[in-house]
Design a protein around this motif. Structure first.
Motif, PDB file in Angstrom:
ATOM      1  N   TYR A 248       0.833  -1.206   0.000  1.00  0.00           N
ATOM      2  CA  TYR A 248       0.000   0.000   0.000  1.00  0.00           C
ATOM      3  C   TYR A 248       0.866   1.254   0.000  1.00  0.00           C
ATOM      4  O   TYR A 248       0.570   2.219  -0.707  1.00  0.00           O
ATOM      5  CB  TYR A 248      -0.920  -0.006   1.213  1.00  0.00           C
ATOM      6  N   TYR A 249       1.931   1.249   0.780  1.00  0.00           N
ATOM      7  CA  TYR A 249       2.832   2.407   0.825  1.00  0.00           C
ATOM      8  C   TYR A 249       3.412   2.702  -0.550  1.00  0.00           C
ATOM      9  O   TYR A 249       3.455   3.849  -0.994  1.00  0.00           O
ATOM     10  CB  TYR A 249       3.960   2.161   1.830  1.00  0.00           C
ATOM     11  N   PHE A 250       3.851   1.659  -1.257  1.00  0.00           N
ATOM     12  CA  PHE A 250       4.442   1.874  -2.570  1.00  0.00           C
ATOM     13  C   PHE A 250       3.395   2.315  -3.592  1.00  0.00           C
ATOM     14  O   PHE A 250       3.687   3.121  -4.478  1.00  0.00           O
ATOM     15  CB  PHE A 250       5.181   0.628  -3.048  1.00  0.00           C
ATOM     16  N   ILE A 251       2.167   1.820  -3.490  1.00  0.00           N
ATOM     17  CA  ILE A 251       1.098   2.252  -4.391  1.00  0.00           C
ATOM     18  C   ILE A 251       0.810   3.735  -4.190  1.00  0.00           C
ATOM     19  O   ILE A 251       0.719   4.505  -5.149  1.00  0.00           O
ATOM     20  CB  ILE A 251      -0.181   1.409  -4.164  1.00  0.00           C
ATOM     21  N   ILE A 252       0.647   4.153  -2.946  1.00  0.00           N
ATOM     22  CA  ILE A 252       0.353   5.556  -2.651  1.00  0.00           C
ATOM     23  C   ILE A 252       1.536   6.445  -3.027  1.00  0.00           C
ATOM     24  O   ILE A 252       1.357   7.547  -3.553  1.00  0.00           O
ATOM     25  CB  ILE A 252      -0.030   5.726  -1.168  1.00  0.00           C
ATOM     26  N   ASP A 253       2.757   5.969  -2.773  1.00  0.00           N
ATOM     27  CA  ASP A 253       3.942   6.750  -3.126  1.00  0.00           C
ATOM     28  C   ASP A 253       4.007   6.990  -4.630  1.00  0.00           C
ATOM     29  O   ASP A 253       4.308   8.100  -5.078  1.00  0.00           O
ATOM     30  CB  ASP A 253       5.196   6.028  -2.635  1.00  0.00           C
ATOM     31  N   LYS A 254       3.697   5.961  -5.412  1.00  0.00           N
ATOM     32  CA  LYS A 254       3.711   6.098  -6.865  1.00  0.00           C
ATOM     33  C   LYS A 254       2.614   7.055  -7.318  1.00  0.00           C
ATOM     34  O   LYS A 254       2.831   7.885  -8.202  1.00  0.00           O
ATOM     35  CB  LYS A 254       3.501   4.734  -7.522  1.00  0.00           C
ATOM     36  N   ARG A 255       1.424   6.981  -6.706  1.00  0.00           N
ATOM     37  CA  ARG A 255       0.335   7.890  -7.075  1.00  0.00           C
ATOM     38  C   ARG A 255       0.681   9.332  -6.733  1.00  0.00           C
ATOM     39  O   ARG A 255       0.372  10.253  -7.484  1.00  0.00           O
ATOM     40  CB  ARG A 255      -0.961   7.496  -6.369  1.00  0.00           C
ATOM     41  N   LEU A 256       1.308   9.548  -5.586  1.00  0.00           N
ATOM     42  CA  LEU A 256       1.680  10.911  -5.206  1.00  0.00           C
ATOM     43  C   LEU A 256       2.766  11.466  -6.113  1.00  0.00           C
ATOM     44  O   LEU A 256       2.779  12.656  -6.424  1.00  0.00           O
ATOM     45  CB  LEU A 256       2.131  10.940  -3.743  1.00  0.00           C
ATOM     46  N   ASP A 257       3.684  10.609  -6.561  1.00  0.00           N
ATOM     47  CA  ASP A 257       4.716  11.065  -7.493  1.00  0.00           C
ATOM     48  C   ASP A 257       4.104  11.476  -8.822  1.00  0.00           C
ATOM     49  O   ASP A 257       4.503  12.476  -9.413  1.00  0.00           O
ATOM     50  CB  ASP A 257       5.759   9.973  -7.712  1.00  0.00           C
ATOM     51  N   LYS A 258       3.125  10.705  -9.315  1.00  0.00           N
ATOM     52  CA  LYS A 258       2.462  11.057 -10.565  1.00  0.00           C
ATOM     53  C   LYS A 258       1.692  12.358 -10.427  1.00  0.00           C
ATOM     54  O   LYS A 258       1.658  13.171 -11.342  1.00  0.00           O
ATOM     55  CB  LYS A 258       1.498   9.944 -10.994  1.00  0.00           C
ATOM     56  N   ARG A 259       1.077  12.579  -9.273  1.00  0.00           N
ATOM     57  CA  ARG A 259       0.316  13.800  -9.055  1.00  0.00           C
ATOM     58  C   ARG A 259       1.252  15.001  -8.968  1.00  0.00           C
ATOM     59  O   ARG A 259       0.927  16.087  -9.455  1.00  0.00           O
ATOM     60  CB  ARG A 259      -0.498  13.684  -7.766  1.00  0.00           C
ATOM     61  N   ASP A 260       2.423  14.838  -8.371  1.00  0.00           N
ATOM     62  CA  ASP A 260       3.363  15.947  -8.248  1.00  0.00           C
ATOM     63  C   ASP A 260       3.981  16.314  -9.604  1.00  0.00           C
ATOM     64  O   ASP A 260       4.312  17.471  -9.853  1.00  0.00           O
ATOM     65  CB  ASP A 260       4.468  15.609  -7.254  1.00  0.00           C
ATOM     66  N   GLU A 261       4.169  15.312 -10.479  1.00  0.00           N
ATOM     67  CA  GLU A 261       4.744  15.577 -11.792  1.00  0.00           C
ATOM     68  C   GLU A 261       3.774  16.319 -12.701  1.00  0.00           C
ATOM     69  O   GLU A 261       4.179  17.100 -13.539  1.00  0.00           O
ATOM     70  CB  GLU A 261       5.166  14.269 -12.459  1.00  0.00           C
TER      71      GLU A 261
END
Length: 111
Positions: free
Chosen positions: A97-110
């Motif tokens: 779950y941590y890695f899924i959310i981390d990837k989603r937050l990175d996409k949102r920041d980009e």
């Protein structure tokens, strides 16, 4: 005399127990209110600390724990391994779950 101290001791322990619970709740809610008031004074959103996407996390954990306990019961082993396997898979699901959310937050920041 021994009959008198039993009920008095129970009442004292009950008062201390519920007083402690009340004190912890009081401190929690008053400190949370102070933090939110400080955020409002600075012009920030007071719901800044509200967790997001908790349904996904809880769903993953519950599914993993039940899956691990079921698999542990199905595995023919000398010792019961259902509960430890369920706890292990529950922890693994939190890591995923941590890695899924981390990837989603990175996409949102980009974006």
């Amino acid at each position: 005399m021994q009959n008198f101290f039993g009920p008095v001791l129970i009442v004292i322990v009950a008062i201390l127990f519920f007083g402690t619970i009340f004190g912890i709740c009081y401190l929690y809610f008053t400190s949370r209110t102070r933090e939110r008031l400080a955020l409002v004074e600075r012009g920030l959103d007071p719901n800044f600390f509200r967790p997001r996407r908790t349904a996904l996390k809880y769903g993953m954990v519950i599914f993993s724990v039940v899956l691990g306990m079921t698999l542990g019961d199905l595995i023919p082993f000398r010792y019961p391994v259902g509960v430890p396997l369920g706890v292990m898979l529950g922890g693994l699901s939190l890591i995923v779950y941590y890695f899924i959310i981390d990837k989603r937050l990175d996409k949102r920041d980009e974006a």
